[in-house]
Design a protein around this motif. Structure first.
Motif, PDB file in Angstrom:
ATOM      1  N   ALA A   1      42.196   0.068 -51.338  1.00 49.63           N
ATOM      2  CA  ALA A   1      43.418   0.759 -50.925  1.00 49.63           C
ATOM      3  C   ALA A   1      44.657   0.263 -51.654  1.00 49.63           C
ATOM      4  O   ALA A   1      45.707   0.908 -51.614  1.00 49.63           O
ATOM      5  CB  ALA A   1      43.610   0.606 -49.415  1.00 49.63           C
ATOM      6  N   LEU A   2      44.555  -0.875 -52.339  1.00 51.21           N
ATOM      7  CA  LEU A   2      45.686  -1.394 -53.111  1.00 51.21           C
ATOM      8  C   LEU A   2      45.920  -0.612 -54.394  1.00 51.21           C
ATOM      9  O   LEU A   2      46.980  -0.732 -55.024  1.00 51.21           O
ATOM     10  CB  LEU A   2      45.438  -2.875 -53.464  1.00 51.21           C
ATOM     11  N   ILE A   3      44.931   0.200 -54.796  1.00 55.33           N
ATOM     12  CA  ILE A   3      45.000   0.920 -56.071  1.00 55.33           C
ATOM     13  C   ILE A   3      45.543   2.323 -55.840  1.00 55.33           C
ATOM     14  O   ILE A   3      45.024   3.073 -55.006  1.00 55.33           O
ATOM     15  CB  ILE A   3      43.610   1.002 -56.721  1.00 55.33           C
ATOM     16  N   LEU A   4      46.585   2.690 -56.582  1.00 59.23           N
ATOM     17  CA  LEU A   4      47.134   4.040 -56.546  1.00 59.23           C
ATOM     18  C   LEU A   4      46.630   4.827 -57.752  1.00 59.23           C
ATOM     19  O   LEU A   4      46.664   4.335 -58.881  1.00 59.23           O
ATOM     20  CB  LEU A   4      48.664   4.013 -56.577  1.00 59.23           C
TER      21      LEU A   4
ATOM     22  N   ALA B   1      46.812  -4.627 -40.963  1.00 64.14           N
ATOM     23  CA  ALA B   1      47.098  -3.219 -40.666  1.00 64.14           C
ATOM     24  C   ALA B   1      45.804  -2.461 -40.398  1.00 64.14           C
ATOM     25  O   ALA B   1      45.689  -1.681 -39.456  1.00 64.14           O
ATOM     26  CB  ALA B   1      47.851  -2.577 -41.828  1.00 64.14           C
ATOM     27  N   SER B   2      44.810  -2.728 -41.242  1.00 67.13           N
ATOM     28  CA  SER B   2      43.534  -2.049 -41.094  1.00 67.13           C
ATOM     29  C   SER B   2      42.855  -2.406 -39.781  1.00 67.13           C
ATOM     30  O   SER B   2      42.266  -1.548 -39.124  1.00 67.13           O
ATOM     31  CB  SER B   2      42.615  -2.418 -42.261  1.00 67.13           C
ATOM     32  N   LEU B   3      42.932  -3.683 -39.395  1.00 63.95           N
ATOM     33  CA  LEU B   3      42.305  -4.117 -38.145  1.00 63.95           C
ATOM     34  C   LEU B   3      42.852  -3.351 -36.954  1.00 63.95           C
ATOM     35  O   LEU B   3      42.106  -2.840 -36.115  1.00 63.95           O
ATOM     36  CB  LEU B   3      42.531  -5.615 -37.937  1.00 63.95           C
TER      37      LEU B   3
ATOM     38  N   GLN C   1      41.654  11.209 -37.495  1.00 65.76           N
ATOM     39  CA  GLN C   1      42.130  10.859 -38.833  1.00 65.76           C
ATOM     40  C   GLN C   1      43.644  11.036 -38.973  1.00 65.76           C
ATOM     41  O   GLN C   1      44.266  10.371 -39.809  1.00 65.76           O
ATOM     42  CB  GLN C   1      41.417  11.704 -39.898  1.00 65.76           C
ATOM     43  N   ILE C   2      44.233  11.931 -38.199  1.00 63.90           N
ATOM     44  CA  ILE C   2      45.701  12.040 -38.202  1.00 63.90           C
ATOM     45  C   ILE C   2      46.301  10.725 -37.716  1.00 63.90           C
ATOM     46  O   ILE C   2      47.224  10.167 -38.325  1.00 63.90           O
ATOM     47  CB  ILE C   2      46.165  13.209 -37.306  1.00 63.90           C
ATOM     48  N   LEU C   3      45.761  10.223 -36.615  1.00 63.15           N
ATOM     49  CA  LEU C   3      46.207   8.950 -36.053  1.00 63.15           C
ATOM     50  C   LEU C   3      45.963   7.819 -37.048  1.00 63.15           C
ATOM     51  O   LEU C   3      46.850   6.992 -37.299  1.00 63.15           O
ATOM     52  CB  LEU C   3      45.462   8.688 -34.741  1.00 63.15           C
ATOM     53  N   ASN C   4      44.776   7.785 -37.615  1.00 67.59           N
ATOM     54  CA  ASN C   4      44.409   6.747 -38.568  1.00 67.59           C
ATOM     55  C   ASN C   4      45.332   6.737 -39.775  1.00 67.59           C
ATOM     56  O   ASN C   4      45.847   5.689 -40.190  1.00 67.59           O
ATOM     57  CB  ASN C   4      42.954   6.960 -39.012  1.00 67.59           C
TER      58      ASN C   4
ATOM     59  N   LEU D   1      49.183   5.771 -38.878  1.00 66.42           N
ATOM     60  CA  LEU D   1      49.348   4.359 -38.538  1.00 66.42           C
ATOM     61  C   LEU D   1      49.111   3.458 -39.740  1.00 66.42           C
ATOM     62  O   LEU D   1      49.873   2.514 -39.983  1.00 66.42           O
ATOM     63  CB  LEU D   1      48.398   3.976 -37.402  1.00 66.42           C
ATOM     64  N   PHE D   2      48.066   3.742 -40.515  1.00 66.84           N
ATOM     65  CA  PHE D   2      47.763   2.882 -41.649  1.00 66.84           C
ATOM     66  C   PHE D   2      48.840   2.967 -42.720  1.00 66.84           C
ATOM     67  O   PHE D   2      49.245   1.948 -43.300  1.00 66.84           O
ATOM     68  CB  PHE D   2      46.407   3.242 -42.260  1.00 66.84           C
ATOM     69  N   THR D   3      49.327   4.170 -42.998  1.00 68.96           N
ATOM     70  CA  THR D   3      50.386   4.328 -43.999  1.00 68.96           C
ATOM     71  C   THR D   3      51.629   3.551 -43.591  1.00 68.96           C
ATOM     72  O   THR D   3      52.253   2.866 -44.419  1.00 68.96           O
ATOM     73  CB  THR D   3      50.742   5.823 -44.187  1.00 68.96           C
TER      74      THR D   3
END
Length: 241
Positions: A45-48, A131-133, A177-180, A183-185
């Motif tokens: 996820a660190l890669i854009l 954040a992921s946790l 997935q909307i929630l996920n 929140l993650f972003t």
């Protein structure tokens, strides 16, 4: 075009491995893949990258497979097994976080050449994993709960426990997935990128999740078919005794 092809390959490969893991090892195979996916997704996820005319982080497909795993387990093994997969992902993330951060406390040898690269990558992972946790626990437990709510609804309305798998699969995953994604972003990237980039990450991630959620439905049906064949085989063995 190479990015798009790689993402398509990733979906096929990762979902295929989840189904293969279930076929070969049952619940244990899915628990293993869930643990690996949660760790690797936090690094990826660190890669854009730019793909399908969107700027997006990698790791979306790996995060998506964890929802596929809980749906397969919910469908074939029950709610308790699905929640156990969530706990497996949380435990593996905590284990990885503590261990990876300990690497950077060592004083490297004068001959070491890799420590700067290790620090460049893993110095950013604590926030990502924390954040992921939080997001993983909230969204996955919600997904499992919602899957079984859809199941009760369709069973009560239509009187058939096996029908409408596609509805409970997509109905639970697309909503959770909307929630996920939101929140993650917010937790992982707030303050790192400007607001426009955050919106772009959210939208691109959710668009990807829409497609990955729709594409995982055949995998859930295939997993249920594998489960049914194993059950029939077990019954045949028992009846033959």
């Amino acid at each position: 075009m190479i990015n798009e092809l790689l993402l398509i390959f990733s979906v096929v490969f990762i979902y295929g491995m989840a189904v293969l893991g279930y076929a070969l090892f049952g619940k244990a195979g899915l628990y293993c893949i869930s643990a690996v996916a949660t760790i690797l997704a936090n690094i990826e996820a660190l890669i854009l990258v730019n793909a399908f005319s969107m700027e997006q982080t990698l790791g979306n497909v790996l995060f998506a497979v964890t929802f596929l795993i809980t749906d397969i387990l919910s469908e074939c093994e029950g709610k308790k097994a699905a929640n156990k997969a969530v706990l497996t992902g949380i435990l593996s993330s905590v284990f990885f976080l503590v261990l990876s951060q300990s690497w950077m406390l060592y004083n490297p040898s004068p001959n070491d050449t890799i420590m700067p690269s290790i620090k460049a990558v893993f110095s950013n992972t604590p926030r990502m994993i924390f954040a992921s946790l939080i997001v993983y626990a909230i969204s996955q437990l919600f997904d499992v709960w919602l899957y079984h709510k859809w199941w009760k609804f369709t069973e009560k309305k239509f009187g058939d426990r096996r029908r409408f798998l596609w509805l409970r699969n997509n109905g639970s995953t697309l909503i959770s997935q909307i929630l996920n994604t939101a929140l993650f972003t917010a937790f992982a990237f707030w303050g790192t990128y400007d607001f426009g980039t955050l919106v772009s990450i959210f939208l691109s991630s959710y668009v990807i999740y829409i497609f990955t959620s729709l594409l995982d439905t055949p995998a859930v049906y295939l997993a249920r078919l594998i489960h049914d064949k194993k059950e029939q085989k077990n019954l045949s063995v028992q009846n033959g005794k």
